[in-house]
Write a protein that holds these residues in place. Structure first.
Motif, PDB file in Angstrom:
ATOM      1  N   GLN A  51      -8.110 -10.644   2.928  1.00  0.00           N
ATOM      2  CA  GLN A  51      -7.863 -10.110   1.586  1.00  0.00           C
ATOM      3  C   GLN A  51      -8.507  -8.734   1.419  1.00  0.00           C
ATOM      4  O   GLN A  51      -7.921  -7.820   0.838  1.00  0.00           O
ATOM      5  CB  GLN A  51      -8.412 -11.078   0.534  1.00  0.00           C
ATOM      6  CG  GLN A  51      -7.669 -12.401   0.464  1.00  0.00           C
ATOM      7  CD  GLN A  51      -8.380 -13.413  -0.422  1.00  0.00           C
ATOM      8  OE1 GLN A  51      -9.548 -13.239  -0.765  1.00  0.00           O
ATOM      9  NE2 GLN A  51      -7.667 -14.469  -0.793  1.00  0.00           N
ATOM     10  N   THR A  59      -6.089  -4.775   0.983  1.00  0.00           N
ATOM     11  CA  THR A  59      -6.007  -4.297  -0.395  1.00  0.00           C
ATOM     12  C   THR A  59      -4.856  -3.288  -0.491  1.00  0.00           C
ATOM     13  O   THR A  59      -4.783  -2.346   0.298  1.00  0.00           O
ATOM     14  CB  THR A  59      -7.338  -3.640  -0.809  1.00  0.00           C
ATOM     15  OG1 THR A  59      -8.363  -4.643  -0.828  1.00  0.00           O
ATOM     16  CG2 THR A  59      -7.226  -3.010  -2.188  1.00  0.00           C
ATOM     17  N   LYS A  66      -2.239  -0.791  -2.947  1.00  0.00           N
ATOM     18  CA  LYS A  66      -2.145  -0.024  -4.192  1.00  0.00           C
ATOM     19  C   LYS A  66      -1.003   0.972  -4.069  1.00  0.00           C
ATOM     20  O   LYS A  66      -0.348   1.072  -3.013  1.00  0.00           O
ATOM     21  CB  LYS A  66      -3.457   0.688  -4.478  1.00  0.00           C
ATOM     22  CG  LYS A  66      -3.895   1.654  -3.401  1.00  0.00           C
ATOM     23  CD  LYS A  66      -5.260   2.259  -3.732  1.00  0.00           C
ATOM     24  CE  LYS A  66      -5.712   3.203  -2.625  1.00  0.00           C
ATOM     25  NZ  LYS A  66      -7.028   3.809  -2.929  1.00  0.00           N
ATOM     26  N   LEU A  88       4.035  -8.969  -0.654  1.00  0.00           N
ATOM     27  CA  LEU A  88       3.654  -8.953  -2.068  1.00  0.00           C
ATOM     28  C   LEU A  88       4.895  -8.805  -2.951  1.00  0.00           C
ATOM     29  O   LEU A  88       5.048  -9.516  -3.960  1.00  0.00           O
ATOM     30  CB  LEU A  88       2.675  -7.802  -2.330  1.00  0.00           C
ATOM     31  CG  LEU A  88       2.335  -7.521  -3.799  1.00  0.00           C
ATOM     32  CD1 LEU A  88       1.613  -8.717  -4.427  1.00  0.00           C
ATOM     33  CD2 LEU A  88       1.484  -6.253  -3.925  1.00  0.00           C
ATOM     34  N   ASP A 131       4.024  -1.275  -8.700  1.00  0.00           N
ATOM     35  CA  ASP A 131       2.799  -1.112  -9.489  1.00  0.00           C
ATOM     36  C   ASP A 131       2.976  -1.725 -10.880  1.00  0.00           C
ATOM     37  O   ASP A 131       2.106  -2.445 -11.380  1.00  0.00           O
ATOM     38  CB  ASP A 131       2.462   0.377  -9.596  1.00  0.00           C
ATOM     39  CG  ASP A 131       1.238   0.642 -10.449  1.00  0.00           C
ATOM     40  OD1 ASP A 131       0.112   0.409  -9.952  1.00  0.00           O
ATOM     41  OD2 ASP A 131       1.401   1.072 -11.610  1.00  0.00           O
ATOM     42  N   LEU A 180       3.160  -5.579 -10.613  1.00  0.00           N
ATOM     43  CA  LEU A 180       1.860  -6.159 -10.271  1.00  0.00           C
ATOM     44  C   LEU A 180       0.943  -6.160 -11.492  1.00  0.00           C
ATOM     45  O   LEU A 180       0.227  -7.141 -11.747  1.00  0.00           O
ATOM     46  CB  LEU A 180       1.204  -5.380  -9.122  1.00  0.00           C
ATOM     47  CG  LEU A 180      -0.178  -5.885  -8.687  1.00  0.00           C
ATOM     48  CD1 LEU A 180      -0.101  -7.330  -8.196  1.00  0.00           C
ATOM     49  CD2 LEU A 180      -0.775  -4.991  -7.606  1.00  0.00           C
ATOM     50  N   TYR A 217       1.914  -8.973 -13.631  1.00  0.00           N
ATOM     51  CA  TYR A 217       1.431 -10.239 -13.056  1.00  0.00           C
ATOM     52  C   TYR A 217      -0.058 -10.419 -13.358  1.00  0.00           C
ATOM     53  O   TYR A 217      -0.498 -11.502 -13.762  1.00  0.00           O
ATOM     54  CB  TYR A 217       1.681 -10.234 -11.549  1.00  0.00           C
ATOM     55  CG  TYR A 217       1.081 -11.418 -10.820  1.00  0.00           C
ATOM     56  CD1 TYR A 217       1.736 -12.646 -10.795  1.00  0.00           C
ATOM     57  CD2 TYR A 217      -0.142 -11.302 -10.159  1.00  0.00           C
ATOM     58  CE1 TYR A 217       1.181 -13.736 -10.131  1.00  0.00           C
ATOM     59  CE2 TYR A 217      -0.701 -12.378  -9.490  1.00  0.00           C
ATOM     60  CZ  TYR A 217      -0.037 -13.595  -9.481  1.00  0.00           C
ATOM     61  OH  TYR A 217      -0.590 -14.669  -8.829  1.00  0.00           O
ATOM     62  N   GLN A 218      -0.837  -9.361 -13.174  1.00  0.00           N
ATOM     63  CA  GLN A 218      -2.279  -9.447 -13.424  1.00  0.00           C
ATOM     64  C   GLN A 218      -2.565  -9.769 -14.892  1.00  0.00           C
ATOM     65  O   GLN A 218      -3.450 -10.574 -15.206  1.00  0.00           O
ATOM     66  CB  GLN A 218      -2.963  -8.124 -13.026  1.00  0.00           C
ATOM     67  CG  GLN A 218      -2.995  -7.881 -11.516  1.00  0.00           C
ATOM     68  CD  GLN A 218      -3.527  -6.506 -11.153  1.00  0.00           C
ATOM     69  OE1 GLN A 218      -3.303  -5.529 -11.886  1.00  0.00           O
ATOM     70  NE2 GLN A 218      -4.206  -6.417 -10.005  1.00  0.00           N
ATOM     71  N   CYS A 237      -3.828  -4.679  -5.608  1.00  0.00           N
ATOM     72  CA  CYS A 237      -3.830  -6.048  -5.088  1.00  0.00           C
ATOM     73  C   CYS A 237      -4.991  -6.174  -4.107  1.00  0.00           C
ATOM     74  O   CYS A 237      -4.853  -5.920  -2.912  1.00  0.00           O
ATOM     75  CB  CYS A 237      -2.496  -6.366  -4.405  1.00  0.00           C
ATOM     76  SG  CYS A 237      -2.358  -8.098  -3.921  1.00  0.00           S
ATOM     77  N   THR A 296      -6.821 -10.476  -6.873  1.00  0.00           N
ATOM     78  CA  THR A 296      -5.393 -10.754  -7.050  1.00  0.00           C
ATOM     79  C   THR A 296      -4.855 -11.618  -5.915  1.00  0.00           C
ATOM     80  O   THR A 296      -4.054 -12.531  -6.137  1.00  0.00           O
ATOM     81  CB  THR A 296      -4.609  -9.436  -7.140  1.00  0.00           C
ATOM     82  OG1 THR A 296      -5.136  -8.650  -8.217  1.00  0.00           O
ATOM     83  CG2 THR A 296      -3.135  -9.692  -7.392  1.00  0.00           C
ATOM     84  N   TRP A 297      -5.327 -11.360  -4.686  1.00  0.00           N
ATOM     85  CA  TRP A 297      -4.875 -12.178  -3.561  1.00  0.00           C
ATOM     86  C   TRP A 297      -5.291 -13.641  -3.741  1.00  0.00           C
ATOM     87  O   TRP A 297      -4.536 -14.552  -3.387  1.00  0.00           O
ATOM     88  CB  TRP A 297      -5.438 -11.641  -2.247  1.00  0.00           C
ATOM     89  CG  TRP A 297      -4.686 -10.488  -1.642  1.00  0.00           C
ATOM     90  CD1 TRP A 297      -5.180  -9.273  -1.309  1.00  0.00           C
ATOM     91  CD2 TRP A 297      -3.301 -10.453  -1.284  1.00  0.00           C
ATOM     92  NE1 TRP A 297      -4.211  -8.464  -0.774  1.00  0.00           N
ATOM     93  CE2 TRP A 297      -3.027  -9.170  -0.746  1.00  0.00           C
ATOM     94  CE3 TRP A 297      -2.250 -11.363  -1.381  1.00  0.00           C
ATOM     95  CZ2 TRP A 297      -1.782  -8.782  -0.294  1.00  0.00           C
ATOM     96  CZ3 TRP A 297      -0.989 -10.979  -0.930  1.00  0.00           C
ATOM     97  CH2 TRP A 297      -0.757  -9.711  -0.395  1.00  0.00           C
ATOM     98  N   ILE A 333      -2.802 -15.207  -5.946  1.00  0.00           N
ATOM     99  CA  ILE A 333      -1.517 -15.376  -5.259  1.00  0.00           C
ATOM    100  C   ILE A 333      -1.571 -16.541  -4.276  1.00  0.00           C
ATOM    101  O   ILE A 333      -0.603 -17.302  -4.127  1.00  0.00           O
ATOM    102  CB  ILE A 333      -1.133 -14.072  -4.528  1.00  0.00           C
ATOM    103  CG1 ILE A 333      -0.800 -12.973  -5.548  1.00  0.00           C
ATOM    104  CG2 ILE A 333       0.031 -14.288  -3.571  1.00  0.00           C
ATOM    105  CD1 ILE A 333      -0.589 -11.604  -4.941  1.00  0.00           C
TER     106      ILE A 333
END
Length: 286
Positions: A215, A219, A221, A232, A258, A261, A264-265, A276, A280-281, A284
């Protein structure tokens, strides 16, 4: 081995040797003992370095002396009673330890002189502890200069070979405890044969640690481009984050990824930053 260093820079042996460049190519080791009832290193090695203790008579050997005697190292007791060895001359500087005249050329031949401080010759515990330190120091020097431990000699053997003056050390003392020249050589050889300690193996990471490391390394972005981005994107799409089916899994973390995500967050009550990372991982991968 408890090796210290205090070079006899004020001794005649050191001064003369350095001035005349009397360097040697070490060929072997000659063991000696002092022949006096004084096991304390401070009698010979000085001035006090905080470990030796004070020599109240000031008669250590790191000064001008009328006797032309100087070894490369001494073995004996520190002020606290523990055993140590002190290098007092550079190993490759000619010492003054095998005598002089026709039977004293062990010095110029390249022998390194190690001298053990004798006691009253009745304390076996001290004798064996000092012997052990001398063997460890000898093994160190042999390894340093690629010397054959089976060619180590003592002063008595040096006399027999006609390269040293007529003395009986060290076997006149250590021989009381079964120490022969062959035993000395074998003990030093055994020390040199010991394998290097194996490094402690690094413990294998647990599955949880592996996941955390993955994870951290993955990362993602805005601007990231790799197959993990595609994973993702596929995850977001399969969970309804498509922005009216505009999302595609193209391994390219663009503005739409972006946006989805961040949505989702927000829905998962995570910190909304469009990155991510481990937090966040974890969500998921639940």
């Amino acid at each position: 081995m408890n090796l210290k260093k205090l070079i006899f820079a004020n001794s005649d042996c050191y001064k003369e040797g350095m001035a005349k460049k009397q360097f040697i190519k070490p060929v072997g080791i000659m063991l000696h003992s002092t022949g006096a009832n004084n096991p304390w290193l401070k009698r010979y090695v000085g001035p006090d370095d905080g470990l030796l203790g004070k020599n109240r008579y000031g008669n250590h050997w790191n000064k001008h002396r009328t006797r032309r005697v100087c070894y490369h190292a001494f073995v004996g007791k520190l002020n606290d009673g523990s055993i140590a060895s002190y290098q007092v001359l550079p190993w490759d500087l000619r010492g003054w330890h095998s005598g002089s005249g026709k039977n004293g050329n062990g010095n110029s031949l390249g022998y390194i002189g190690i001298c053990i401080c004798e006691d009253n010759l009745k304390d076996k515990a001290y004798a064996m502890a000092a012997y052990k330190e001398a063997c460890e120091l000898s093994a160190h020097i042999c390894e340093l200069y690629n010397l054959d431990p089976m060619k180590i000699i003592d002063h008595a053997e040096g006399y027999r070979l006609r390269i040293a003056s007529n003395h009986g050390d060290v076997r006149h003392w250590l021989g009381k405890y079964g120490i022969t020249l062959d035993r000395i050589r074998q003990d030093v050889k055994a020390l040199m044969a010991k394998p290097e300690p194996k490094p402690t193996p690094t413990p294998k990471p647990t599955e949880e640690e592996k996941v955390k490391e993955w994870q951290k390394k993955n990362t993602l972005k805005l601007g990231s481009k790799n197959p993990v981005v595609g994973y993702l994107q596929a995850y977001l799409m399969s969970n309804g984050y498509t922005d009216d089916n505009k999302m595609v899994a193209d391994d390219d973390f663009g503005s739409l990824t972006d946006k989805m995500l961040r949505q989702y967050q927000e829905d998962k009550k995570l910190f909304v930053d469009g990155i991510c990372g481990p937090q966040t991982w974890r969500a998921i991968m639940k």
